[in-house]
Design an enzyme around this catalytic site. Structure first.
Site, PDB file in Angstrom:
ATOM      1  N   LYS A  11       0.820  -1.121  -0.054  1.00 46.02           N
ATOM      2  CA  LYS A  11      -0.102   0.030   0.154  1.00 46.02           C
ATOM      3  C   LYS A  11       0.890   1.200  -0.059  1.00 46.02           C
ATOM      4  O   LYS A  11       2.054   1.123   0.238  1.00 46.02           O
ATOM      5  CB  LYS A  11      -0.942   0.005   1.333  1.00 46.02           C
ATOM      6  CG  LYS A  11      -2.042  -1.330   1.106  1.00 46.02           C
ATOM      7  CD  LYS A  11      -2.783  -1.283   2.344  1.00 46.02           C
ATOM      8  CE  LYS A  11      -3.728  -2.262   2.504  1.00 46.02           C
ATOM      9  NZ  LYS A  11      -4.900  -2.245   3.681  1.00 46.02           N
ATOM     10  N   TYR A  51     -12.281  -1.664  -3.745  1.00 45.97           N
ATOM     11  CA  TYR A  51     -12.788  -1.699  -2.279  1.00 45.97           C
ATOM     12  C   TYR A  51     -14.285  -1.519  -2.197  1.00 45.97           C
ATOM     13  O   TYR A  51     -14.852  -1.143  -1.049  1.00 45.97           O
ATOM     14  CB  TYR A  51     -11.876  -0.812  -1.467  1.00 45.97           C
ATOM     15  CG  TYR A  51     -10.963  -1.175  -0.695  1.00 45.97           C
ATOM     16  CD1 TYR A  51     -10.762  -2.296  -0.049  1.00 45.97           C
ATOM     17  CD2 TYR A  51      -9.679  -0.393  -1.021  1.00 45.97           C
ATOM     18  CE1 TYR A  51      -9.423  -2.861   0.504  1.00 45.97           C
ATOM     19  CE2 TYR A  51      -8.449  -0.991  -0.514  1.00 45.97           C
ATOM     20  CZ  TYR A  51      -8.316  -2.152   0.141  1.00 45.97           C
ATOM     21  OH  TYR A  51      -7.274  -2.864   0.658  1.00 45.97           O
ATOM     22  N   PHE A  59     -15.287   4.052   7.309  1.00 52.28           N
ATOM     23  CA  PHE A  59     -13.936   4.306   6.997  1.00 52.28           C
ATOM     24  C   PHE A  59     -13.774   4.141   5.539  1.00 52.28           C
ATOM     25  O   PHE A  59     -12.458   4.412   5.126  1.00 52.28           O
ATOM     26  CB  PHE A  59     -12.923   3.289   7.899  1.00 52.28           C
ATOM     27  CG  PHE A  59     -12.988   1.977   7.498  1.00 52.28           C
ATOM     28  CD1 PHE A  59     -12.435   1.372   6.122  1.00 52.28           C
ATOM     29  CD2 PHE A  59     -13.759   1.079   8.255  1.00 52.28           C
ATOM     30  CE1 PHE A  59     -12.614  -0.054   6.189  1.00 52.28           C
ATOM     31  CE2 PHE A  59     -13.787  -0.149   8.052  1.00 52.28           C
ATOM     32  CZ  PHE A  59     -13.138  -0.879   6.886  1.00 52.28           C
ATOM     33  N   ARG A  87      -2.373 -14.185   4.488  1.00 52.84           N
ATOM     34  CA  ARG A  87      -3.015 -13.618   5.613  1.00 52.84           C
ATOM     35  C   ARG A  87      -2.223 -13.695   6.936  1.00 52.84           C
ATOM     36  O   ARG A  87      -2.068 -12.870   7.703  1.00 52.84           O
ATOM     37  CB  ARG A  87      -4.519 -14.106   5.674  1.00 52.84           C
ATOM     38  CG  ARG A  87      -5.257 -13.986   4.584  1.00 52.84           C
ATOM     39  CD  ARG A  87      -5.818 -12.591   4.391  1.00 52.84           C
ATOM     40  NE  ARG A  87      -6.769 -12.292   5.363  1.00 52.84           N
ATOM     41  CZ  ARG A  87      -7.370 -11.076   5.501  1.00 52.84           C
ATOM     42  NH1 ARG A  87      -7.272  -9.831   4.290  1.00 52.84           N
ATOM     43  NH2 ARG A  87      -8.001 -10.404   6.524  1.00 52.84           N
ATOM     44  N   THR A  93      -5.398  -7.071  10.868  1.00 52.10           N
ATOM     45  CA  THR A  93      -5.716  -5.567  10.262  1.00 52.10           C
ATOM     46  C   THR A  93      -5.058  -4.388  11.147  1.00 52.10           C
ATOM     47  O   THR A  93      -4.397  -3.586  10.839  1.00 52.10           O
ATOM     48  CB  THR A  93      -7.298  -5.500  10.193  1.00 52.10           C
ATOM     49  OG1 THR A  93      -7.772  -6.611   9.522  1.00 52.10           O
ATOM     50  CG2 THR A  93      -7.478  -4.076   9.357  1.00 52.10           C
ATOM     51  N   ARG A 104       2.631  -6.751   9.238  1.00 52.00           N
ATOM     52  CA  ARG A 104       2.063  -5.411   9.701  1.00 52.00           C
ATOM     53  C   ARG A 104       2.553  -5.180  11.008  1.00 52.00           C
ATOM     54  O   ARG A 104       2.728  -4.035  11.231  1.00 52.00           O
ATOM     55  CB  ARG A 104       0.401  -5.678   9.873  1.00 52.00           C
ATOM     56  CG  ARG A 104      -0.247  -5.748   8.443  1.00 52.00           C
ATOM     57  CD  ARG A 104      -1.406  -6.047   8.516  1.00 52.00           C
ATOM     58  NE  ARG A 104      -2.275  -5.633   7.240  1.00 52.00           N
ATOM     59  CZ  ARG A 104      -3.361  -5.935   6.848  1.00 52.00           C
ATOM     60  NH1 ARG A 104      -4.269  -7.049   7.605  1.00 52.00           N
ATOM     61  NH2 ARG A 104      -4.027  -5.616   5.775  1.00 52.00           N
ATOM     62  N   ASN A 114      -1.690   0.301   7.003  1.00 54.31           N
ATOM     63  CA  ASN A 114      -1.262  -0.997   7.655  1.00 54.31           C
ATOM     64  C   ASN A 114      -0.325  -2.015   6.267  1.00 54.31           C
ATOM     65  O   ASN A 114      -0.409  -3.152   6.390  1.00 54.31           O
ATOM     66  CB  ASN A 114      -2.287  -2.110   8.111  1.00 54.31           C
ATOM     67  CG  ASN A 114      -3.409  -2.266   6.991  1.00 54.31           C
ATOM     68  OD1 ASN A 114      -3.404  -1.883   5.852  1.00 54.31           O
ATOM     69  ND2 ASN A 114      -4.634  -2.827   7.618  1.00 54.31           N
ATOM     70  N   HIS A 117      -2.055  -5.406   1.413  1.00 53.36           N
ATOM     71  CA  HIS A 117      -3.368  -5.970   1.220  1.00 53.36           C
ATOM     72  C   HIS A 117      -3.287  -7.495   0.820  1.00 53.36           C
ATOM     73  O   HIS A 117      -2.268  -7.947   0.131  1.00 53.36           O
ATOM     74  CB  HIS A 117      -4.137  -5.368   0.355  1.00 53.36           C
ATOM     75  CG  HIS A 117      -5.458  -6.190  -0.243  1.00 53.36           C
ATOM     76  ND1 HIS A 117      -6.417  -6.083   0.297  1.00 53.36           N
ATOM     77  CD2 HIS A 117      -5.375  -7.091  -1.232  1.00 53.36           C
ATOM     78  CE1 HIS A 117      -7.457  -7.033  -0.322  1.00 53.36           C
ATOM     79  NE2 HIS A 117      -6.713  -7.334  -1.504  1.00 53.36           N
ATOM     80  N   GLU A 128      -9.900 -10.036  -7.681  1.00 53.57           N
ATOM     81  CA  GLU A 128      -8.944  -8.973  -7.651  1.00 53.57           C
ATOM     82  C   GLU A 128      -7.994  -9.172  -8.489  1.00 53.57           C
ATOM     83  O   GLU A 128      -7.510  -8.145  -8.891  1.00 53.57           O
ATOM     84  CB  GLU A 128      -8.326  -8.939  -6.013  1.00 53.57           C
ATOM     85  CG  GLU A 128      -9.459  -8.861  -5.100  1.00 53.57           C
ATOM     86  CD  GLU A 128      -9.060  -8.578  -3.621  1.00 53.57           C
ATOM     87  OE1 GLU A 128      -7.898  -8.876  -3.312  1.00 53.57           O
ATOM     88  OE2 GLU A 128      -9.722  -8.556  -2.809  1.00 53.57           O
TER      89      GLU A 128
HETATM   90  P1  GDP Z   1      -7.904  -6.582   5.851  1.00 55.82           P
HETATM   91  O1  GDP Z   1      -8.552  -7.578   5.261  1.00 55.82           O
HETATM   92  O2  GDP Z   1      -7.099  -6.880   6.979  1.00 55.82           O
HETATM   93  O3  GDP Z   1      -6.985  -5.737   4.956  1.00 55.82           O
HETATM   94  O4  GDP Z   1      -9.130  -5.652   6.556  1.00 55.82           O
HETATM   95  P2  GDP Z   1     -10.703  -5.024   6.009  1.00 55.82           P
HETATM   96  O5  GDP Z   1     -10.884  -6.034   4.751  1.00 55.82           O
HETATM   97  O6  GDP Z   1     -11.508  -5.386   7.069  1.00 55.82           O
HETATM   98  O7  GDP Z   1     -10.356  -3.407   5.652  1.00 55.82           O
HETATM   99  C1  GDP Z   1      -9.529  -3.127   4.611  1.00 55.82           C
HETATM  100  C2  GDP Z   1      -8.633  -1.842   4.718  1.00 55.82           C
HETATM  101  O8  GDP Z   1      -9.681  -0.903   5.522  1.00 55.82           O
HETATM  102  C3  GDP Z   1      -7.642  -2.309   5.859  1.00 55.82           C
HETATM  103  O9  GDP Z   1      -6.678  -3.070   5.496  1.00 55.82           O
HETATM  104  C4  GDP Z   1      -7.303  -1.098   6.369  1.00 55.82           C
HETATM  105  O10 GDP Z   1      -6.510  -0.335   5.410  1.00 55.82           O
HETATM  106  C5  GDP Z   1      -8.472  -0.370   6.436  1.00 55.82           C
HETATM  107  N1  GDP Z   1      -9.259  -0.294   7.579  1.00 55.82           N
HETATM  108  C6  GDP Z   1      -9.912  -1.413   8.108  1.00 55.82           C
HETATM  109  N2  GDP Z   1     -10.519  -1.070   9.266  1.00 55.82           N
HETATM  110  C7  GDP Z   1     -10.360   0.429   9.328  1.00 55.82           C
HETATM  111  C8  GDP Z   1     -10.702   1.231  10.315  1.00 55.82           C
HETATM  112  O11 GDP Z   1     -11.534   0.897  11.311  1.00 55.82           O
HETATM  113  N3  GDP Z   1     -10.404   2.560  10.177  1.00 55.82           N
HETATM  114  C9  GDP Z   1      -9.900   2.928   9.152  1.00 55.82           C
HETATM  115  N4  GDP Z   1      -9.438   4.070   8.937  1.00 55.82           N
HETATM  116  N5  GDP Z   1      -9.281   2.158   8.209  1.00 55.82           N
HETATM  117  C10 GDP Z   1      -9.607   0.784   8.455  1.00 55.82           C
END
Ligand code: GDP
Length: 140
Positions: A11, A51, A59, A87, A93, A104, A114, A117, A128
């Site tokens: 990212k 996304y 968010f 993963r 996350t 991470r 973080n 992805h 994807e």
């Molecule tokens: P991942 O699968 O671990 O990447 O997590 P998710 O699919 O739940 O979320 C996608 C991305 O959104 C995450 O990798 C973060 O960059 C962002 N994100 C997730 N949760 C939050 C949150 O609570 N706040 C903010 N600002 N960003 C978030």
């Protein structure tokens, strides 16, 4: 599409912090093979397209702004049980909750920023991969 593929993105924070080499080293030393890669700077529209599943989340706007804030490196990785192993290697996350030595834990600075992805299912991996690469670009 052959088995054992997943999509990963280094990212904008990972690229800006200079973590690309370190992350590729971790991936390659964990038996992931890079089958395609490209560097891109997404528009907000392109980030929102990627996304879409998160469009109703609080968010979402921040996520789109962040993902279009600078260049990213998009990777197609191949390996045994690629989706789940990536993963695990990425960590939670929220980097504060990530296990020691995960990508991470090592490089991320917040739940948003973080650094990496990874697709969360084999089905989503196929979608994807096709978002970013044509079949001709995949060395599989
Ligand atoms: P991942 O699968 O671990 O990447 O997590 P998710 O699919 O739940 O979320 C996608 C991305 O959104 C995450 O990798 C973060 O960059 C962002 N994100 C997730 N949760 C939050 C949150 O609570 N706040 C903010 N600002 N960003 C978030």
């Amino acid at each position: 599409m052959p088995a054992g593929l997943t999509l990963s993105i280094i990212k904008p924070d990972g690229v800006a912090q200079g973590n690309v080499g370190d992350i590729l080293k971790i991936l390659e030393s964990n038996e992931f093979q890079i089958r395609a890669s490209k560097m891109l700077h997404l528009t907000e529209k392109q980030a929102a397209g990627f996304y879409q599943v998160h469009r109703s989340k609080s968010f979402f706007k921040d996520l789109i702004r962040y993902m279009s804030s600078g260049p990213i490196v998009v990777l197609v990785l191949q390996g045994t049980n690629a989706v789940n192993r990536l993963r695990d290697l990425m960590g939670a996350t929220d980097p504060q909750k990530a296990e020691k030595n995960t990508i991470r834990k090592l490089f991320a600075t917040s739940i948003e920023k973080n650094v990496i992805h990874g697709s969360d299912s084999e089905e989503n991996a196929v979608t994807e991969i096709h978002y970013f690469f044509s079949d001709l670009e995949l060395l599989v």
